[in-house]
Structure formats: structure tokens, C-alpha cells
Write a protein that holds these residues in place. Structure first.
Motif, PDB file in Angstrom:
ATOM      1  N   GLY A 161       6.355   1.078  -8.683  1.00  0.00           N
ATOM      2  CA  GLY A 161       6.164   0.559  -7.455  1.00  0.00           C
ATOM      3  C   GLY A 161       4.941   0.701  -6.741  1.00  0.00           C
ATOM      4  O   GLY A 161       4.262   1.738  -7.125  1.00  0.00           O
ATOM      5  N   MET A 162       4.550   0.103  -5.845  1.00  0.00           N
ATOM      6  CA  MET A 162       3.229   0.010  -5.024  1.00  0.00           C
ATOM      7  C   MET A 162       3.578   0.528  -3.447  1.00  0.00           C
ATOM      8  O   MET A 162       4.602   0.451  -3.050  1.00  0.00           O
ATOM      9  N   ILE A 163       2.381   1.052  -2.922  1.00  0.00           N
ATOM     10  CA  ILE A 163       2.527   1.851  -1.652  1.00  0.00           C
ATOM     11  C   ILE A 163       1.679   0.951  -0.710  1.00  0.00           C
ATOM     12  O   ILE A 163       0.571   0.465  -1.001  1.00  0.00           O
ATOM     13  N   MET A 164       2.178   0.762   0.418  1.00  0.00           N
ATOM     14  CA  MET A 164       0.971   0.109   1.670  1.00  0.00           C
ATOM     15  C   MET A 164       0.011   0.921   1.775  1.00  0.00           C
ATOM     16  O   MET A 164       0.125   2.224   2.281  1.00  0.00           O
ATOM     17  N   LYS A 165      -1.327   0.576   1.944  1.00  0.00           N
ATOM     18  CA  LYS A 165      -2.594   1.222   1.981  1.00  0.00           C
ATOM     19  C   LYS A 165      -2.750   1.655   3.514  1.00  0.00           C
ATOM     20  O   LYS A 165      -2.237   1.012   4.218  1.00  0.00           O
ATOM     21  N   PRO A 166      -3.384   2.704   3.936  1.00  0.00           N
ATOM     22  CA  PRO A 166      -3.498   3.012   5.031  1.00  0.00           C
ATOM     23  C   PRO A 166      -4.375   2.294   6.088  1.00  0.00           C
ATOM     24  O   PRO A 166      -4.029   2.128   7.089  1.00  0.00           O
ATOM     25  N   GLU A 167      -5.481   1.994   5.477  1.00  0.00           N
ATOM     26  CA  GLU A 167      -6.527   1.203   6.335  1.00  0.00           C
ATOM     27  C   GLU A 167      -6.103   0.061   6.979  1.00  0.00           C
ATOM     28  O   GLU A 167      -6.531  -0.084   8.294  1.00  0.00           O
ATOM     29  N   PRO A 168      -5.282  -1.008   6.524  1.00  0.00           N
ATOM     30  CA  PRO A 168      -5.143  -2.076   6.993  1.00  0.00           C
ATOM     31  C   PRO A 168      -4.025  -1.692   8.261  1.00  0.00           C
ATOM     32  O   PRO A 168      -4.312  -2.300   9.093  1.00  0.00           O
ATOM     33  N   LEU A 169      -3.212  -0.858   8.007  1.00  0.00           N
ATOM     34  CA  LEU A 169      -2.239  -0.609   9.069  1.00  0.00           C
ATOM     35  C   LEU A 169      -2.779   0.157  10.323  1.00  0.00           C
ATOM     36  O   LEU A 169      -2.804  -0.404  11.006  1.00  0.00           O
ATOM     37  N   PHE A 170      -3.753   1.150   9.790  1.00  0.00           N
ATOM     38  CA  PHE A 170      -4.588   1.682  11.095  1.00  0.00           C
ATOM     39  C   PHE A 170      -5.338   0.780  11.789  1.00  0.00           C
ATOM     40  O   PHE A 170      -5.332   0.735  12.870  1.00  0.00           O
ATOM     41  N   THR A 171      -5.960  -0.183  11.252  1.00  0.00           N
ATOM     42  CA  THR A 171      -6.687  -1.158  11.776  1.00  0.00           C
ATOM     43  C   THR A 171      -5.904  -1.879  12.646  1.00  0.00           C
ATOM     44  O   THR A 171      -6.047  -2.453  13.926  1.00  0.00           O
ATOM     45  N   ALA A 172      -4.615  -2.453  12.090  1.00  0.00           N
ATOM     46  CA  ALA A 172      -3.741  -3.346  12.844  1.00  0.00           C
ATOM     47  C   ALA A 172      -3.137  -2.714  14.039  1.00  0.00           C
ATOM     48  O   ALA A 172      -3.240  -3.018  15.206  1.00  0.00           O
TER      49      ALA A 172
ATOM     50  N   LEU B  29       6.517  -2.862  22.395  1.00  0.00           N
ATOM     51  CA  LEU B  29       6.869  -2.218  21.021  1.00  0.00           C
ATOM     52  C   LEU B  29       5.997  -3.039  20.111  1.00  0.00           C
ATOM     53  O   LEU B  29       5.667  -3.940  19.855  1.00  0.00           O
ATOM     54  N   LEU B  30       5.714  -1.997  19.119  1.00  0.00           N
ATOM     55  CA  LEU B  30       4.794  -2.618  17.925  1.00  0.00           C
ATOM     56  C   LEU B  30       5.665  -2.192  16.773  1.00  0.00           C
ATOM     57  O   LEU B  30       6.048  -0.993  16.324  1.00  0.00           O
ATOM     58  N   LEU B  31       6.217  -3.263  15.799  1.00  0.00           N
ATOM     59  CA  LEU B  31       7.074  -3.152  14.723  1.00  0.00           C
ATOM     60  C   LEU B  31       6.168  -3.060  13.585  1.00  0.00           C
ATOM     61  O   LEU B  31       5.321  -4.205  13.196  1.00  0.00           O
ATOM     62  N   ILE B  32       6.333  -2.229  12.476  1.00  0.00           N
ATOM     63  CA  ILE B  32       5.850  -2.373  11.320  1.00  0.00           C
ATOM     64  C   ILE B  32       6.894  -2.698  10.244  1.00  0.00           C
ATOM     65  O   ILE B  32       7.723  -1.958  10.184  1.00  0.00           O
ATOM     66  N   CYS B  33       6.705  -3.870   9.624  1.00  0.00           N
ATOM     67  CA  CYS B  33       7.638  -4.061   8.356  1.00  0.00           C
ATOM     68  C   CYS B  33       7.030  -3.574   7.260  1.00  0.00           C
ATOM     69  O   CYS B  33       5.733  -4.246   6.985  1.00  0.00           O
ATOM     70  N   GLY B  34       7.630  -2.982   6.309  1.00  0.00           N
ATOM     71  CA  GLY B  34       7.226  -2.342   5.057  1.00  0.00           C
ATOM     72  C   GLY B  34       7.444  -3.457   4.143  1.00  0.00           C
ATOM     73  O   GLY B  34       8.612  -4.177   4.297  1.00  0.00           O
ATOM     74  N   ARG B  35       7.024  -3.407   2.879  1.00  0.00           N
ATOM     75  CA  ARG B  35       7.042  -4.209   1.602  1.00  0.00           C
ATOM     76  C   ARG B  35       7.134  -3.040   0.434  1.00  0.00           C
ATOM     77  O   ARG B  35       6.476  -2.127   0.946  1.00  0.00           O
ATOM     78  N   TYR B  36       7.324  -3.436  -0.626  1.00  0.00           N
ATOM     79  CA  TYR B  36       7.037  -2.492  -1.847  1.00  0.00           C
ATOM     80  C   TYR B  36       7.832  -1.246  -1.652  1.00  0.00           C
ATOM     81  O   TYR B  36       8.959  -1.297  -0.940  1.00  0.00           O
ATOM     82  N   LYS B  37       7.451  -0.138  -1.995  1.00  0.00           N
ATOM     83  CA  LYS B  37       8.301   1.247  -1.774  1.00  0.00           C
ATOM     84  C   LYS B  37       7.796   2.025  -0.764  1.00  0.00           C
ATOM     85  O   LYS B  37       8.538   2.954  -0.165  1.00  0.00           O
ATOM     86  N   GLY B  38       7.320   1.640   0.216  1.00  0.00           N
ATOM     87  CA  GLY B  38       6.857   1.932   1.850  1.00  0.00           C
ATOM     88  C   GLY B  38       5.296   2.208   1.968  1.00  0.00           C
ATOM     89  O   GLY B  38       4.363   1.696   1.437  1.00  0.00           O
TER      90      GLY B  38
END
Ligand code: 9D3
Length: 242
Positions: free
Chosen positions: A59-70, A106-115
Motif C-alpha cells: 500500500g501507499m501513504i499520502m505524502k505530507p507536502e500537498p496536505l501541508f500546503t492545502a 471545519l476543515l475535513l481531510i479525507c484519506g485514501r490508500y493506507k493513510g
């Protein structure tokens, strides 16, 4: 209230925001929802949002950079509650929905992949919420569940609180059965109590039906509920003979 959603599949969420109570609440100006595609916050040519896990494994993990920027882009004021929808979160309940309805952003973060990368959780996330103990394929549907539950307890128009009040009150026991016309349908009749016009009798019948249903479907809810002598007598009368 303002709700921003960060997702990889905004198209799962968008159509559900265009109908019913959520639409009316937005039209009344009491709720603004913006759904953002995480890929719009990437800086590389391929708009990469995931990567392999350190330490290995499937599985894959969501990278930090796009989430920090968002998150930094969407929460400039830094007062938003940043909620990560995750199977590891605290269980979502009506009382949590009501508490969140008092927030302004509220700012909601939706995960995909393993988190998501743990550093996003540590530095940006204020709340982690799960909608229940079953495995879904991502956080978009859980975000929609949260938005629906929070959105419907917000005022739609001035003086529009009664229905939401009624809901949270009736959370203690399950709802009673409902009937509408015709009085007889395919040989099935409406219970006599509901046709009686006697409001005390109707209220008693509904309460007993709520007790019966709760005992059958959600017995654990009865443990928190203050049963009266009459309630206990009614439930005993419903037990099969030995
Ligand atoms: C291997 C461990 N799995 C965790 C139980 C991995 C995993 C499965 C499913 C990681 C993420 C997901 C996708 N689910 C969500 O993003 C999710 C979710 C859910 O699956 N159930 C209940 N609530 C939620 S909130 C977000």
C-alpha cells in the motif's frame, strides 16, 4: 459555518451537497461548503499525492507536502478545526455532531490508500473521527456523513430548531412505528391506539413501542435509560412465557 473538504475524489461528495436539507441550509447562507481536490495543492509535474511507506509493506501513504500546503492555504486564520477521517479515530456520534455544529470553520481531510504521513496528523490535525467499525475505501463517504449530520442541526432559517431538538431527545430510545393513510392496506390495519384520538393513549402506545424496539434491536441503550416501574412492567409483559 464554513466547511472545507480536502479529497482525492471530490466527485463522490459534490452531488450530495446539492439536494435536501444541506442545499437549503447552504441557500439560507448558514453553511458554505467547498470541496477541494488534493492534486490542486501539488507542486510537481505529475501531481503526486502518494508514495511508498518507509519500513516497507503493501500500500501507499499520502505524502505530507500537498496536505501541508492545502491545510495552510485553506486555514490562513488558523482557527479551523482540522478533522482527519480515519478508521483510528474517535467514534462519530450525534453529540459529537452537535458539538461540531457550534464551530465556525471545519476543515475535513479525507484519506485514501493506507493513510496519511504521521507528521500531518501531529502538526495539523486537531480531531480524528471514525464513522464506525467497518472498512471503507476512503474518507470521502465518512466526510459526507459528518457534513450531513452537522449540517442538519444547523439552523436552516430563523427559528428552525425544533426538529433537531426532537432528534437528539429521541436518541435515548429508538423511534416508534409510523403509519399514514389508508387505515387498511392489503389486509394490514393501523393499531387501534393511533386511531383513538386519545392523545394520552397514543403517547403511551408510542413509548411502549419504542421500549420494545430498543429492547429487541439495541438492548445496550436501555442500560443508560432511566426505566420507570411502568416501563419495566411493560418489558416484562413482552417476554415470551416459560
Ligand atoms: C490495514 C489497516 N486498515 C485500517 C483499518 C487500512 C485502511 C483501511 C481503510 C486505511 C484506510 C481505509 C479507508 N477508510 C477511511 O478512510 C475511513 C473510515 C473507514 O474505513 N471506516 C469507518 N470510518 C472511516 S473514516 C475514514
Amino acid at each position: 459555518m464554513r466547511i472545507d473538504v480536502i479529497a482525492l475524489f471530490p466527485e463522490i461528495i459534490l452531488p450530495a451537497l446539492q439536494v435536501g436539507i444541506l442545499k437549503r441550509t447552504q441557500d439560507a447562507g448558514n453553511l458554505t461548503i467547498n470541496v477541494h481536490n488534493l492534486r490542486d495543492f501539488t507542486a510537481d509535474r505529475h501531481q503526486t499525492v502518494d508514495d511508498y511507506p518507509y519500513g516497507g509493506g503493501a500500500g501507499m501513504i499520502m505524502k505530507p507536502e500537498p496536505l501541508f500546503t492545502a491545510v495552510r492555504t485553506l486555514s490562513r486564520d488558523s482557527t479551523a478545526r482540522v478533522i482527519y477521517l480515519t478508521p483510528q479515530g474517535t467514534p462519530f456520534t450525534q453529540s459529537l455532531a452537535e458539538a461540531l455544529s457550534l464551530e465556525s470553520h471545519l476543515l475535513l481531510i479525507c484519506g485514501r490508500y493506507k493513510g496519511i504521513d504521521e507528521r500531518v496528523r501531529m502538526k495539523l490535525v486537531t480531531n480524528e473521527i471514525s464513522i464506525g467499525d467497518y472498512v471503507l475505501s476512503g474518507g470521502e463517504i465518512p466526510a459526507l456523513v459528518l457534513i450531513d449530520a452537522v449540517g442538519r442541526v444547523l439552523p436552516r432559517a430563523l427559528g428552525d430548531y425544533e426538529s433537531a431538538q426532537g432528534d437528539s431527545f429521541s436518541q435515548e430510545l429508538l423511534d416508534h412505528p409510523h403509519y399514514t393513510r389508508p387505515a387498511e392496506f392489503e389486509g394490514m390495519t393501523v393499531p387501534e391506539a393511533l386511531l383513538s384520538g386519545n392523545h394520552e393513549k397514543i403517547t403511551e402506545w408510542r413509548h411502549e413501542q419504542s421500549l420494545k424496539r430498543t429492547a429487541e434491536q439495541r438492548p445496550e441503550l436501555l442500560e443508560k435509560y432511566q426505566l420507570t416501574e411502568e416501563d419495566i412492567a411493560y418489558l416484562d409483559s413482552q417476554k415470551p412465557e416459560r
